[in-house]
Design a protein around this motif. Structure first.
Motif, PDB file in Angstrom:
ATOM      1  N   ALA A  23       0.812  -1.215   0.000  1.00 25.42           N
ATOM      2  CA  ALA A  23       0.000   0.000   0.000  1.00 25.42           C
ATOM      3  C   ALA A  23       0.843   1.262   0.000  1.00 25.42           C
ATOM      4  O   ALA A  23       0.476   2.269  -0.608  1.00 25.42           O
ATOM      5  N   ASP A  24       1.977   1.227   0.694  1.00 25.10           N
ATOM      6  CA  ASP A  24       2.853   2.402   0.716  1.00 25.10           C
ATOM      7  C   ASP A  24       3.530   2.618  -0.631  1.00 25.10           C
ATOM      8  O   ASP A  24       3.707   3.751  -1.072  1.00 25.10           O
ATOM      9  N   ARG A  25       3.918   1.509  -1.259  1.00 22.73           N
ATOM     10  CA  ARG A  25       4.684   1.616  -2.503  1.00 22.73           C
ATOM     11  C   ARG A  25       3.779   1.885  -3.703  1.00 22.73           C
ATOM     12  O   ARG A  25       4.174   2.592  -4.636  1.00 22.73           O
ATOM     13  N   ALA A  26       2.585   1.305  -3.690  1.00 19.93           N
ATOM     14  CA  ALA A  26       1.664   1.457  -4.824  1.00 19.93           C
ATOM     15  C   ALA A  26       0.253   1.657  -4.280  1.00 19.93           C
ATOM     16  O   ALA A  26      -0.547   0.725  -4.215  1.00 19.93           O
ATOM     17  N   ARG A 480       7.941  -5.340  -2.247  1.00 19.92           N
ATOM     18  CA  ARG A 480       8.428  -4.332  -3.195  1.00 19.92           C
ATOM     19  C   ARG A 480       8.544  -4.915  -4.601  1.00 19.92           C
ATOM     20  O   ARG A 480       8.169  -4.260  -5.588  1.00 19.92           O
ATOM     21  N   ALA A 481       9.053  -6.144  -4.686  1.00 17.76           N
ATOM     22  CA  ALA A 481       9.172  -6.780  -6.004  1.00 17.76           C
ATOM     23  C   ALA A 481       7.789  -7.007  -6.619  1.00 17.76           C
ATOM     24  O   ALA A 481       7.584  -6.770  -7.819  1.00 17.76           O
ATOM     25  N   LEU A 482       6.834  -7.454  -5.797  1.00 16.67           N
ATOM     26  CA  LEU A 482       5.485  -7.695  -6.303  1.00 16.67           C
ATOM     27  C   LEU A 482       4.804  -6.404  -6.721  1.00 16.67           C
ATOM     28  O   LEU A 482       4.169  -6.331  -7.784  1.00 16.67           O
ATOM     29  N   ALA A 483       4.939  -5.360  -5.901  1.00 19.52           N
ATOM     30  CA  ALA A 483       4.307  -4.079  -6.240  1.00 19.52           C
ATOM     31  C   ALA A 483       4.855  -3.546  -7.562  1.00 19.52           C
ATOM     32  O   ALA A 483       4.082  -3.073  -8.424  1.00 19.52           O
ATOM     33  N   ALA A 488       4.000  -2.415 -13.218  1.00 17.39           N
ATOM     34  CA  ALA A 488       4.549  -2.463 -14.586  1.00 17.39           C
ATOM     35  C   ALA A 488       3.591  -3.145 -15.556  1.00 17.39           C
ATOM     36  O   ALA A 488       3.627  -2.866 -16.765  1.00 17.39           O
ATOM     37  N   SER A 489       2.734  -4.033 -15.054  1.00 18.24           N
ATOM     38  CA  SER A 489       1.832  -4.798 -15.927  1.00 18.24           C
ATOM     39  C   SER A 489       0.450  -4.177 -16.064  1.00 18.24           C
ATOM     40  O   SER A 489      -0.428  -4.763 -16.683  1.00 18.24           O
ATOM     41  N   ARG A 490       0.225  -2.998 -15.491  1.00 19.84           N
ATOM     42  CA  ARG A 490      -1.091  -2.349 -15.608  1.00 19.84           C
ATOM     43  C   ARG A 490      -1.349  -1.899 -17.057  1.00 19.84           C
ATOM     44  O   ARG A 490      -0.455  -1.455 -17.738  1.00 19.84           O
TER      45      ARG A 490
END
Length: 490
Positions: A23-26, A480-483, A488-490
């Motif tokens: 939530a913080d990162r994205a 972080r890797a998942l976010a 990137a895939s949106r």
């Protein structure tokens, strides 16, 4: 049918930290956190020691369950798994998981406890972030009148060049202006997370299986524990952080079965003793009369501002780590007429590194079911000759430490397997998909595109230190890797 970007299964320290970091990162990501248990007290994920009026919700364990020896008060929501190989293996089914009950010790891993395939700079930054999320400090017990004497004695015994010295235990505890303590539960990690528009916590909801299409998770089948109603939650990714037993259980039930799934189970053999600090060490301000006891603190915990928690760090040539607690409300029976100062009774617990073996494992009986209809949990676990040697060395070291501190209160004793609650390895990470690990260094399960795992169970090394800080740090890396991947895939 509901749709989210990420479903996180489990609301313990790692599940909550994963959701917080996502939530913080994205902030645009829609995140759902599931827990099969209910909220204890008024705050989701609050630590039970912060509850001033326990009430019926904290009355004890579920019917038929027994607490680990010496555990008081009982851990609400916690029950034994029930297996002869590991008789004290326990799980917590409540919002916050074991993070609502833990002792909050947060030492950093050292030497060969650290996975060698991780970038040291990345891990160090993640550990700093984990310490921030958990509110870790080494100053919570600065007021403990006998802490300095304890650490001086232990330092003279155990400090050596090139080793981390004896010192205060880093703990996840906040200290208010009046000196009272607030213990970190997942609620502290969450902060305002549950108030954010795109984040939802759903208690009383069991994840039965991850829905898979090819190598991709498409969602999670869930059941309302109270009503039995089933539904499907669609998701772009799934993170399972449901503890070292139920994380591999959910993967197994979902047909996600890497060769190492459930294997390499690592419990830390635990040896304990106690000592009465010698009066010759009690001088100056340490003799001051103090009118605070455990009975007057929230939750009735035995560690209060007048106690101290000291740390004897692990080292590669010394296969255990020491946690030394001064106990104002001593569980140790003293001779009649013995009067002690606050903190003068010292409990010493040594956690031993266990040899990591593929044959130590949790597995799942498809012909039997647990209370939720999931494949029943079974455990194979054996102490090797190396493990027995480490335990014997810990016993001797504890004898020496107790004598140096003052008067030993009984012989060191080994707790039954599972007592540490530090279960690791069952979904361990590794640098390559070679059959010895379940996930990659970012927590993604081998053979899947978007299923991740987190928790103590991803730690791949033989450790002796308390694992929560390390597990949260690895969750930070994973989230972080998942976010970044989802954005990137949106």
């Amino acid at each position: 049918m509901s749709r989210y970007d990420v479903v996180v299964v489990g609301s313990g320290p790692v599940g909550t930290a994963t959701a917080r970091e996502l939530a913080d990162r994205a902030p645009a990501l829609r995140v759902l956190v599931l827990d099969a248990g209910q909220v204890l007290g008024d705050v989701p994920g609050g630590h039970v020691k912060n509850i001033t009026d326990p009430g019926p919700a904290l009355a004890g364990l579920p019917s038929g369950a027994a607490p680990p020896p010496g555990a008081t008060p009982a851990r609400p929501g916690t029950a034994l798994v029930g297996t002869p190989a590991m008789p004290n293996a326990a799980i917590s089914t409540n919002v916050g998981g074991m993070g609502a009950h833990w002792t909050a010790a947060c030492p950093r891993p050292g030497d060969d406890e650290v996975p060698g395939f991780l970038d040291p700079a990345v891990l160090d930054e993640a550990l700093r972030r984990a310490e921030e999320l958990l509110a870790v400090t080494t100053h919570a017990f600065d007021r403990a009148p006998l802490r300095g004497a304890v650490q001086q004695i232990l330092g003279e015994l155990f400090d050596q060049p090139e080793r981390r010295p004896v010192g205060p235990m880093p703990v996840a505890v906040s200290v208010s202006g009046d000196g009272s303590l607030h213990w970190t539960g997942p609620a502290v990690i969450a902060g305002d997370l549950w108030e954010r528009e795109n984040v939802t916590l759903r208690a009383g909801t069991l994840a039965r299986r991850i829905l898979i299409d090819g190598d991709r998770a498409t969602g999670v089948e869930v059941v309302d524990v109270a009503t039995g109603d089933r539904s499907v939650v669609e998701a772009r990714a799934v993170v399972v952080a449901a503890d070292a037993f139920r994380t591999p259980q959910l993967l197994w039930a979902s047909g996600i079965r890497p060769a190492a799934l459930g294997r390499y189970l690592n419990d830390q053999p635990q040896v304990m003793t106690a000592a009465l600090l010698d009066d010759r060490h009690v001088t100056g301000d340490a003799t001051a009369s103090v009118a605070v006891s455990a009975a007057t603190t929230p939750g009735g915990g035995a560690i209060v501002p007048l106690s101290g928690v000291s740390w004897v760090p692990y080292a590669a040539g010394r296969p255990f780590h020491g946690q030394v607690m001064q106990m104002d409300a001593s569980p140790v029976k003293l001779d009649p007429g013995v009067t002690v100062r606050p903190g003068q009774v010292v409990g010493l617990g040594w956690f031993c590194r266990k040899q990591v073996r593929a044959d130590d494992r949790v597995w799942f009986d498809e012909d039997a079911a647990d209370e939720h209809g999931m494949p029943a949990i079974r455990i194979d676990y054996t102490l090797t000759e190396a493990d027995q040697a480490a335990i014997a060395a810990a016993v001797e070291e504890l004898r020496t430490a107790a004598k140096a501190l003052g008067r030993p209160l009984g012989e060191p004793f080994v707790l039954p397997a599972g007592s540490s609650l530090h279960y690791q390895g069952t979904t361990r990470m590794g640098p390559a998909d070679d059959g010895t690990s379940v996930c990659d260094p970012a927590g993604r399960v081998w053979g899947t595109a978007n299923v991740y795992v987190g928790g103590n169970n991803v730690i791949p090394t033989a450790t002796a230190c308390n694992p929560t800080l390390t597990a949260v740090a690895l969750a930070v890396i994973s989230a972080r890797a998942l976010a970044d991947s989802l954005e990137a895939s949106r």
